[in-house]
Design a protein around this motif. Structure first.
Motif, PDB file in Angstrom:
ATOM      1  N   ILE A  86      10.743   7.816   5.127  1.00  0.00           N
ATOM      2  CA  ILE A  86      11.081   6.149   5.383  1.00  0.00           C
ATOM      3  C   ILE A  86      11.138   4.981   4.559  1.00  0.00           C
ATOM      4  O   ILE A  86      10.626   5.325   3.327  1.00  0.00           O
ATOM      5  N   GLU A  87      11.170   3.610   4.854  1.00  0.00           N
ATOM      6  CA  GLU A  87      10.887   2.635   3.805  1.00  0.00           C
ATOM      7  C   GLU A  87      10.247   1.296   4.209  1.00  0.00           C
ATOM      8  O   GLU A  87      10.152   0.458   3.500  1.00  0.00           O
ATOM      9  N   THR A  88       9.607   1.755   5.503  1.00  0.00           N
ATOM     10  CA  THR A  88       8.938   0.753   6.528  1.00  0.00           C
ATOM     11  C   THR A  88       7.884   0.229   4.992  1.00  0.00           C
ATOM     12  O   THR A  88       7.012   0.455   4.839  1.00  0.00           O
ATOM     13  N   LYS A  89       7.946  -1.327   5.265  1.00  0.00           N
ATOM     14  CA  LYS A  89       6.429  -1.583   4.416  1.00  0.00           C
ATOM     15  C   LYS A  89       5.318  -1.695   5.532  1.00  0.00           C
ATOM     16  O   LYS A  89       5.865  -1.639   6.328  1.00  0.00           O
ATOM     17  N   CYS A  90       3.947  -2.326   4.383  1.00  0.00           N
ATOM     18  CA  CYS A  90       2.662  -1.660   5.393  1.00  0.00           C
ATOM     19  C   CYS A  90       2.220  -3.053   4.820  1.00  0.00           C
ATOM     20  O   CYS A  90       2.451  -4.022   3.867  1.00  0.00           O
ATOM     21  N   LEU A  91       1.117  -3.372   6.148  1.00  0.00           N
ATOM     22  CA  LEU A  91       0.052  -4.974   6.042  1.00  0.00           C
ATOM     23  C   LEU A  91      -0.610  -3.722   5.660  1.00  0.00           C
ATOM     24  O   LEU A  91      -1.307  -2.917   6.501  1.00  0.00           O
TER      25      LEU A  91
END
Length: 332
Positions: A86-91
């Protein structure tokens, strides 16, 4: 609903020390080590996968962190994103219940908690042994905070990342405790990473340190099997002092000690001379840790309070391994 993971991890204090990497990129150590996980100090971390973010966002104790701090977190999160494809950014929101960068193993609990939270958020469900190899690549000592009690970190083979991992050795429920004497909880001037590199490159004592650390570890595991606290303590104190001796032999010499560090060491030795078994160890910072029997902690604490302030003398029991936190357990 956005995927989220929350995790708590405790700090650990090495009894047989790790000081120096043979591979800095993969955080592969020069020698195997063994630690005790502590209950009093821990980090709680949440990770939310958010498709609306264009970059990772990192809060530490509700303070938005800058580019330098966030980049380190991003590089670590990428290990999990690659594994999960995945490439989803994170908080990321992290809460440190331990002074940061003061030689109290805050990075160990921080990256272990982050690893556990990211493992949960991504649904990778990595087993603990594998998860320890991921945590190691954020902070070497974080590999040991995956587990509670007494934990060994295998140095591994050559430059094979998967071969260097942590395993639990003993639950340490046989009357073991530790008292931290917080000499100075401010951020240290010389980071562990810089100190390690300088020691390896310039200290003539370093090769002997690695050799004796290996034999110390073997003797300590034998002592743990026998539940021999005296030998456990003697090896802890000897190994820690040898590590600091290698630093003093570096060029220029490295010392994390402060006058009150020496005062604390002397105080512990005087307590030991009264017949109470207690032993000191120090990491890359001025704070002194006292390995003792849990049943003796109150008595030792009272004696230390003759020379140190109450907030400086912190008793702690043995800590547990990482714990996934539910919504109701997240108190921030």
């Amino acid at each position: 609903m956005k995927p989220i993971g929350r995790c708590r991890a405790h700090t650990n204090i090495a009894l047989i020390k790790y000081w120096g990497k043979r591979n800095e990129e993969l955080f592969l150590p020069m020698n195997s080590s063994l630690s005790l996980t502590l209950d009093a100090f821990y980090t709680d971390t949440s990770v939310t996968l958010d498709d609306t973010l264009s970059s990772d966002i990192f809060y530490l104790d509700d303070v938005l962190q800058g580019d330098k701090e966030t980049l380190k977190i991003t590089n670590f999160l990428n290990l999990f994103r690659t594994a999960a494809n995945i490439e989803t950014k994170c908080l990321v929101k992290s809460y440190n219940h331990v002074p940061t960068a003061a030689g109290l193993a805050s990075s160990a609990s921080a990256f272990s908690a982050l690893a556990g939270a990211m493992n949960e958020a991504t649904g990778l469900n990595l087993d603990l042994k594998t998860l320890s190899t991921f945590a190691r690549q954020g902070s070497g000592s974080a590999t040991r905070s995956i587990y509670g009690g007494l934990v060994e970190w295998h140095m591994g083979e050559d430059d094979i990342s998967e071969s260097s991992y942590a395993i639990p050795v003993d639950d340490a429920t046989w009357d073991i405790g530790m008292i931290v004497i917080a000499v100075n909880t401010g951020q240290k001037k010389l980071s562990s990473r810089v100190g390690m590199k300088q020691t390896i490159e310039t200290s003539p004592f370093y090769s002997s340190w690695v050799e004796t650390a290996t034999s110390d570890l073997t003797k300590m595991k034998d002592a743990i099997k026998e539940k021999d606290f005296i030998t456990l303590g003697e090896l802890t104190e000897s190994n820690g002092m040898k590590m600091h001796a290698t630093m003093l032999g570096a060029f220029p010499p490295i010392s994390y000690w402060e006058p009150d560090s020496v005062k604390a060491i002397q105080a512990v030795k005087e307590i030991r001379e009264t017949g109470i078994p207690c032993y000191v160890t120090m990491d890359a910072g001025p704070n002194v840790k006292v390995l003792c029997r849990q049943s003796d902690m109150k008595q030792i604490e009272e004696k230390l309070l003759n020379q140190f302030k109450p907030e400086q003398v912190i008793p702690t029991k043995v800590g547990s391994g990482i714990k996934v936190l539910s919504d109701s357990q997240w108190n921030y």
